[in-house]
Design an enzyme around this catalytic site. Structure first.
Site, PDB file in Angstrom:
ATOM      1  N   LYS A  79      75.155-102.849 108.926  1.00 34.07           N
ATOM      2  CA  LYS A  79      74.631-104.083 108.315  1.00 34.07           C
ATOM      3  C   LYS A  79      75.448-105.278 108.797  1.00 34.07           C
ATOM      4  CE  LYS A  79      73.595-105.874 103.631  1.00 34.07           C
ATOM      5  NZ  LYS A  79      73.637-105.563 102.200  1.00 34.07           N
ATOM      6  N   SER A 137      69.380-106.055  99.728  1.00 34.37           N
ATOM      7  CA  SER A 137      69.542-106.828 100.933  1.00 34.37           C
ATOM      8  C   SER A 137      69.740-105.998 102.206  1.00 34.37           C
ATOM      9  CB  SER A 137      70.740-107.774 100.765  1.00 34.37           C
ATOM     10  OG  SER A 137      71.938-107.041 100.578  1.00 34.37           O
ATOM     11  N   SER A 164      71.773-103.158  96.634  1.00 33.75           N
ATOM     12  CA  SER A 164      71.301-103.408  98.003  1.00 33.75           C
ATOM     13  C   SER A 164      71.323-102.223  98.960  1.00 33.75           C
ATOM     14  CB  SER A 164      72.089-104.548  98.623  1.00 33.75           C
ATOM     15  OG  SER A 164      71.585-105.760  98.141  1.00 33.75           O
TER      16      SER A 164
HETATM   17  N1  GLN Z   1      69.485-107.977  94.915  1.00 35.24           N
HETATM   18  C1  GLN Z   1      70.764-108.210  94.341  1.00 35.24           C
HETATM   19  C2  GLN Z   1      71.174-109.644  94.541  1.00 35.24           C
HETATM   20  O1  GLN Z   1      70.408-110.366  95.102  1.00 35.24           O
HETATM   21  C3  GLN Z   1      71.764-107.261  94.899  1.00 35.24           C
HETATM   22  C4  GLN Z   1      72.310-107.684  96.193  1.00 35.24           C
HETATM   23  C5  GLN Z   1      73.285-106.712  96.752  1.00 35.24           C
HETATM   24  O2  GLN Z   1      73.462-105.623  96.239  1.00 35.24           O
HETATM   25  N2  GLN Z   1      73.953-107.145  97.801  1.00 35.24           N
HETATM   26  O3  GLN Z   1      72.218-110.068  94.124  1.00 35.24           O
END
Ligand code: GLN
Length: 482
Positions: free
Chosen positions: A74, A149, A173
């Protein structure tokens, strides 16, 4: 392509590592324009790594545990000498001067880096739609999001553009995109894996973890990346068990808790619920004991998370000032003007929204009402889990309230987007490990994910139950072909 099928090819001398890696790059060149899972690829270094492994094979030398396994990373994880952009204009030209501990462990175990995968800007999002480099598509239906994400990582595994990928999980994410893309995603216990080299979003929640085709591959990657790191003081000094050792142990008598509040939530899609409950039935037939448990504060996770995560983000992202590194605006009149213009031009809307929320929640006069209150609720959420684990060995929930949604569905409706994290954020708030594995499909043919949550450092237990389920259920018979 899971690790064992990859290894079979090599051992049977059907193909060299170099040929296999070349095949994957051909696939990426041909088909990734449709999926957009990679931000950049590192073909030259991948091929020279592959040649080194091929030499070891030819000379009959001992192979490192992940020899030749092609892995994507990532793009919020620093890779030395390779652009690490966080999918943001702010870091568009940033080349990391050092390697993250987790990825460097993979490379020293013989893994081959294929490139960097797409994400929501600075890992803030649930759909991979806020990337500077465009939206990633879900390989099961390209009109749909892959989740986020770590959407690029999950999509690249699902499409066969790598054998495994690293993601990061602050509120879901790794698990949410794994669920949307029909692959396996594991968020380790807080402190199990070093965060050194992971670009900080919310430091008390962030963890790096694997996204893979199956549970045993996740166990292998976890084993490789775990362990104490002098560069990260929050990384635990605890022995790393061989996560492969107990994968096939019988789960007869294993106590699995069903969190009542999750299954009763009005936002839970009925097809997802049905599919996960049929997974629960399967666990019963496999000999597990199913017990309903209550976690009264579970559904307060979202409200709590969306105070704590932005607060930490506002502090962490203060470093992007246009001076030290990152984007700098050209038309600033003085230092303050330059800094604020650099931030206004360099960060996208969602990142700016989080910084504003966090700065507000931490400001004098509001910190008691928001930040400190949220920290107290966080403790209550953790207490609920502690109480539940007095009665059961593992907890089970759906990973997400829905299957993959359409592109554009929630991009202008942040509150609805945040609800996608309903079932994953409590786990981060409590610092626990959890996995998402495919458990079925909805009537549109989209994969449904089931989440297994373990007590602190009980990744081995999660992996064991997930593996037994995976072998018995054989949910993913065919992946989308690319
Ligand atoms: N979707 C969550 C957020 O927007 C989690 C993001 C993540 O785990 N990096 O904060």
């Amino acid at each position: 392509m899971n690790f064992n099928s990859f290894r079979k090819e090599i051992v049977s001398n059907n193909a060299s590592v170099k040929e296999l890696v070349n095949d994957i790059f051909a696939k990426i060149d041909h088909k990734d324009p449709e999926i957009n899972s990679y931000i950049c690829t590192t073909k030259d270094s991948a091929i020279s790594q592959a040649e080194k492994i091929d030499k070891l094979i030819q000379n009959n030398e001992d192979l490192p545990p992940l020899a030749g396994i092609p892995i994507a990373v990532k793009d919020n994880i620093c890779t030395k000498g390779v652009a690490t952009t966080c999918a943001s204009k702010m870091l568009k030209n940033f080349v990391a001067p050092y390697e993250a501990t987790a990825s460097s462990k993979l490379w020293s175990s013989g893994g081959i880096c294929l490139g960097k995968t797409n994400l929501d800007e600075f890992a803030m999002g649930s759909s991979t739609e806020t990337s500077l480099f465009g939206v990633t598509s879900n390989p099961w239906d390209i009109n749909r999001v892959p989740g986020g994400s770590s959407g690029g990582s999950a999509a690249s595994v699902a499409a066969g553009f790598c054998a495994a990928a690293l993601g990061s999980d602050t509120g879901g994410s790794i698990r949410q995109p794994a669920s949307f893309c029909g692959v396996v995603g594991l968020k380790p216990t807080y402190g199990r894996v070093s965060r050194w080299g992971l670009v900080a979003f919310a430091s008390s929640l962030d963890q790096i973890g694997p996204i893979t085709n199956n549970v045993s591959d996740a166990a292998e990657i976890l084993y490789s990346i775990s362990g104490k790191d002098p560069f990260d003081s929050t990384c635990l000094d605890k022995t790393v068990p061989n996560y492969l050792a107990d994968l096939n142990k019988s789960i007869k008598g294993l106590k699995i808790g069903i969190i009542k509040e999750c299954f009763e939530h009005p936002g839970l899609n009925s097809e997802v619920k049905e599919s996960v409950l049929s997974g629960v039935d399967r666990f019963k037939t496999l000999g597990a004991e199913i017990i309903e448990v209550e976690c009264p504060r579970f559904n307060d996770g979202i409200a709590t998370y969306y105070v704590i995560a932005p607060s930490e983000a506002s502090a962490n992202l203060a470093r992007y000032d246009g001076v030290k590194y990152g984007y700098r605006s050209n038309d600033g009149l003085n230092l303050i003007d330059m800094t604020s213009k650099s931030r206004a031009e360099g960060f996208g809307d969602e990142v700016q929204r989080r910084i504003l929320i966090g700065t507000y929640a931490l400001s004098a006069g509001y910190t008691d009402a928001y930040y400190k209150k949220a920290q107290k609720v966080r403790t209550l959420i953790r207490n609920d889990f502690d109480n539940a684990f007095k009665k059961v060995d593992l907890l089970l929930t759906p990973t997400c309230p829905t299957t993959a949604f359409l592109k554009g569905d929630f991009i202008n409706d942040p509150l609805s987007m945040y609800l996608s994290d309903l079932l994953t954020v409590p786990v981060n708030l409590a610092g626990l490990p959890a996995i998402s594995i495919p458990c079925g499909f909805d009537t549109k043919g989209l994969p449904v994910g089931m989440q297994l949550i373990g007590n602190v450092l009980e990744e081995d237990r999660i992996l064991n139950a997930a593996n037994i389920f995976e072998i018995d259920a054989q949910v993913i018979k065919n992946r989308p072909v690319f």
